[in-house]
Design a protein around this motif. Structure first.
Motif, short mmCIF file in Angstrom:
data_model
loop_
_atom_site.label_atom_id
_atom_site.label_comp_id
_atom_site.label_asym_id
_atom_site.label_seq_id
_atom_site.Cartn_x
_atom_site.Cartn_y
_atom_site.Cartn_z
N GLN A 1 -1.71 5.23 -4.29
CA GLN A 1 -2.31 5.52 -2.99
C GLN A 1 -1.80 6.83 -2.38
O GLN A 1 -2.39 7.35 -1.43
CB GLN A 1 -2.01 4.38 -2.01
CG GLN A 1 -2.51 3.02 -2.47
CD GLN A 1 -4.02 2.95 -2.54
OE1 GLN A 1 -4.73 3.54 -1.73
NE2 GLN A 1 -4.53 2.22 -3.52
N ASP B 1 2.86 1.96 -3.06
CA ASP B 1 2.06 2.08 -4.27
C ASP B 1 1.76 3.55 -4.56
O ASP B 1 0.99 4.18 -3.83
CB ASP B 1 0.76 1.31 -4.11
CG ASP B 1 -0.11 1.36 -5.36
OD1 ASP B 1 0.31 1.97 -6.37
OD2 ASP B 1 -1.23 0.80 -5.33
N ASP C 1 0.83 -1.21 0.00
CA ASP C 1 0.00 0.00 0.00
C ASP C 1 0.87 1.26 0.00
O ASP C 1 0.74 2.11 -0.88
CB ASP C 1 -0.97 0.04 1.18
CG ASP C 1 -2.05 -1.02 1.08
OD1 ASP C 1 -2.32 -1.47 -0.05
OD2 ASP C 1 -2.59 -1.42 2.13
N SER D 1 -3.81 10.09 -1.32
CA SER D 1 -4.77 10.06 -0.21
C SER D 1 -4.11 10.31 1.14
O SER D 1 -4.81 10.40 2.16
CB SER D 1 -5.50 8.71 -0.18
OG SER D 1 -4.58 7.65 0.06
#
Length: 284
Positions: free
Chosen positions: A36, A33, A30, A39
């Motif tokens: 992502q 990545d 996560d 956010s």
């Protein structure tokens, strides 16, 4: 050819910042990545401002190894760093370790970062540092590709068994490539029994006593060589979000980060520093 100086008084050490945000951690699902990243809370500006304030107070310039992703997202921050006289180098674009990429992927990643940074600063990018010092014996093509892209020096090698290779240089030196010579400024280490240990940045800087760090750098300087110190903006942030990491990674990332500002300030007070390209220019 190694870079060696004639006397302790003439030694200038390299001062560097890996410009990445709190969530740029390699090998963590996560958080590694890029899809992502948008956010997550942006804390890079206020943390970099703390570092810039510290450098201003001692009138010291450094090399900022900038992620292309950060440059694209915060171009005004990159302009501010450059306008204050610091060197802008590249840390790649997506914070990917070299050994996890093919030659083509590596060239695309670094090339994209160089292009992004140059378009913001209006200047060439001369230096590169791989995330997690990740040039390995298995990636001998990395220096060739860097030189092909116009990079004149690298700071990604570690003379350690597990992180890099015992065969890697301990001090700055030149390598020949198909595209010309390139300087290597490896991570500074100290011998402990049969191995060498880093101590000038990251967890080792936060863990070892200050007097030990200072004395070991001074000893390297007395031998006629420059050391290299590295820091991260998130190490100046006691309130950053904490990521759920395996214990070993959590310890490496968060242990004693409150000590970083004070230790770095002590080094700025007791040693001479300059950007990497200036260290090479002065003593090559």
């Amino acid at each position: 050819m190694h870079l060696i100086l004639s006397s302790y008084e003439s030694v200038v050490n390299g001062l560097t910042v890996d410009l990445e945000d709190w969530y740029h951690i390699c090998g963590v699902e996560d958080y590694s990545d890029p899809l992502q990243w948008g956010s997550y809370e942006n804390r890079i500006i206020k943390n970099t401002d703390k570092i810039l304030d510290l450098f201003r107070s001692y009138n010291i310039k450094a090399t900022f190894f900038v992620l292309g992703y950060i440059a694209l997202k915060e171009p005004d921050l990159i302009k501010t760093i450059k306008d204050e006289g610091h060197e802008i180098a590249t840390h790649g674009f997506y914070h990917r370790r070299v050994f996890e990429m093919t030659e083509r992927e590596f060239e695309e990643d670094v090339g994209k970062s160089v292009s992004t940074i140059s378009s913001i600063t209006g200047s060439r990018v001369f230096g590169f540092r791989a995330p997690e010092w990740s040039i390995r014996k298995e990636t001998p093509w990395a220096l060739k590709i860097l030189r092909k892209l116009g990079i004149l020096y690298d700071s990604s090698m570690v003379p350690l068994t597990r992180m890099g290779s015992r065969d890697f240089p301990r001090y700055p030196c030149k390598f020949d490539t198909d595209y010309g010579e390139i300087w290597e400024f490896p991570l500074t280490t100290v011998r402990l029994f049969w191995e060498r240990l880093p101590f000038t940045g990251g967890l080792p800087l936060r863990m070892f006593p200050y007097f030990y760090i200072l004395s070991k750098i001074q000893r390297i300087n007395w031998e006629g060589y420059p050391a290299i110190v590295y820091i991260h903006p998130w190490e100046f942030d006691m309130e950053q979000p904490h990521i759920d990491l395996p214990f070993s990674r959590k310890f490496m990332h968060y242990f004693n980060i409150k000590a970083t500002p004070k230790k770095v300030e002590g080094l700025l007070r007791h040693l001479r520093f300059a950007p990497v390209s200036e260290v090479i220019r002065l003593h090559a």
